[in-house]
Design an enzyme around this catalytic site. Structure first.
Site, PDB file in Angstrom:
ATOM      1  N   ASP A   8       0.866  -1.168   0.000  1.00 50.93           N
ATOM      2  CA  ASP A   8       0.000   0.000   0.000  1.00 50.93           C
ATOM      3  C   ASP A   8       0.909   1.225   0.000  1.00 50.93           C
ATOM      4  OD1 ASP A   8      -2.339   1.572   0.254  1.00 50.93           O
ATOM      5  OD2 ASP A   8      -2.072   1.653   2.422  1.00 50.93           O
ATOM      6  N   ASP A  10      -0.154   5.052   1.116  1.00 50.75           N
ATOM      7  CA  ASP A  10      -0.363   5.967   2.242  1.00 50.75           C
ATOM      8  C   ASP A  10      -0.289   5.220   3.570  1.00 50.75           C
ATOM      9  OD1 ASP A  10      -0.763   7.904   0.363  1.00 50.75           O
ATOM     10  OD2 ASP A  10      -2.947   7.824   0.445  1.00 50.75           O
ATOM     11  N   ARG A  48     -11.585   7.748  -3.190  1.00 48.47           N
ATOM     12  CA  ARG A  48     -12.040   9.130  -3.034  1.00 48.47           C
ATOM     13  C   ARG A  48     -13.565   9.217  -3.005  1.00 48.47           C
ATOM     14  NH1 ARG A  48     -10.159  12.105  -7.899  1.00 48.47           N
ATOM     15  NH2 ARG A  48      -8.231  11.089  -7.257  1.00 48.47           N
ATOM     16  N   ALA A 114      -5.154   2.530  -3.433  1.00 49.48           N
ATOM     17  CA  ALA A 114      -6.435   3.065  -3.905  1.00 49.48           C
ATOM     18  C   ALA A 114      -6.280   4.457  -4.498  1.00 49.48           C
ATOM     19  CB  ALA A 114      -7.444   3.104  -2.758  1.00 49.48           C
ATOM     20  N   SER A 115      -5.132   5.086  -4.253  1.00 51.55           N
ATOM     21  CA  SER A 115      -4.919   6.458  -4.693  1.00 51.55           C
ATOM     22  C   SER A 115      -4.744   6.562  -6.201  1.00 51.55           C
ATOM     23  CB  SER A 115      -3.670   7.038  -4.012  1.00 51.55           C
ATOM     24  OG  SER A 115      -3.353   8.300  -4.561  1.00 51.55           O
ATOM     25  N   ASN A 117      -3.421   9.177  -7.358  1.00 53.88           N
ATOM     26  CA  ASN A 117      -2.243  10.044  -7.438  1.00 53.88           C
ATOM     27  C   ASN A 117      -0.970   9.318  -7.020  1.00 53.88           C
ATOM     28  OD1 ASN A 117      -3.754  12.581  -8.025  1.00 53.88           O
ATOM     29  ND2 ASN A 117      -4.631  12.145  -6.024  1.00 53.88           N
TER      30      ASN A 117
END
Length: 219
Positions: A8, A10, A48, A114-115, A117
């Site tokens: 992952d 973050d 998000r 999941a980002s 970015n």
């Protein structure tokens, strides 16, 4: 035998949590929504759009999908702008060493975040060379706790789930790893990550030596 690792982003590679919190807080204040760190914790590891739905539910608010998309984009714009402040000094403790050792020992490594970015974050950290595959919010349609992002990473690495260890800091991430048939390492407190196969309180403790010692029958 373990041949690959899926990380992952973050809370594992770097901590962008404060940047996310600030961006969501700015949006919530503008919309006159209640938002604090307790609500923010519920957003850990999810997409998000799922995050904004959690905030809406907490505030008993209803908006049409078009408005939700616009607000999610606004939050993302605030967050992306803040990413420009990140530097290669912003790895979490011990993670750069772990990634380096995985490279030295020839393991396959994927990102499973999941980002949307994720690539920008890795570029700011100068970390892209550590990863063979980058799986992010653009790679699959279903986010954690569904296992799709990890299955995507394993498939691209040409490995089976049982040949991979997932490293996560979110409860939903460990749930996803288990649902997909992966081995799992949790980074964080027992109450959130006690169901991981192996858990460390912090990234600094998650050395390759400790990981190999625990999963010794798999190396």
């Amino acid at each position: 035998m373990i041949k690959g690792f899926i990380f992952d982003l973050d809370g594992v590679i770097t901590d962008t949590a404060e940047l996310h919190y600030t961006a969501w807080k700015n949006l919530a204040d503008k919309m006159d929504w209640e938002f604090d760190r307790t609500i923010n914790d519920k957003l850990r590891g999810i997409s998000r759009m799922d995050s904004i739905k959690v905030i809406l539910d907490h505030n008993n608010a209803k908006l049409n999908k078009e408005t939700l998309v616009e607000l999610a984009k606004e939050k993302n714009d605030i967050y992306v702008e803040s990413l420009n402040t990140m530097t290669p000094d912003d790895y979490l403790p011990g993670i750069k060493e772990l990634l380096t050792n995985l490279r030295i020992e020839g393991f396959n490594v994927a990102l499973g975040s999941a980002s949307k970015n994720a690539l920008k974050v890795l570029e700011q950290l100068n970390a892209t060379a550590f990863f063979d595959i980058i799986g992010d919010g653009n790679s699959v349609s279903k986010s954690k706790p569904e296992p799709d992002i990890f299955l995507y990473g394993a498939e691209k690495l040409k490995l089976q789930p049982e040949e991979c260890i997932v490293v996560e800091d979110a409860e939903s991430g460990i749930d996803a790893a288990k649902a997909g048939g992966f081995h799992s390492i949790g980074i964080g407190p027992e109450e959130r990550l006690g169901h991981a196969d192996l858990r460390f309180d912090s990234t600094k403790e998650a050395t390759l030596f400790e990981i190999k010692s625990y999963f010794k029958d798999l190396f």
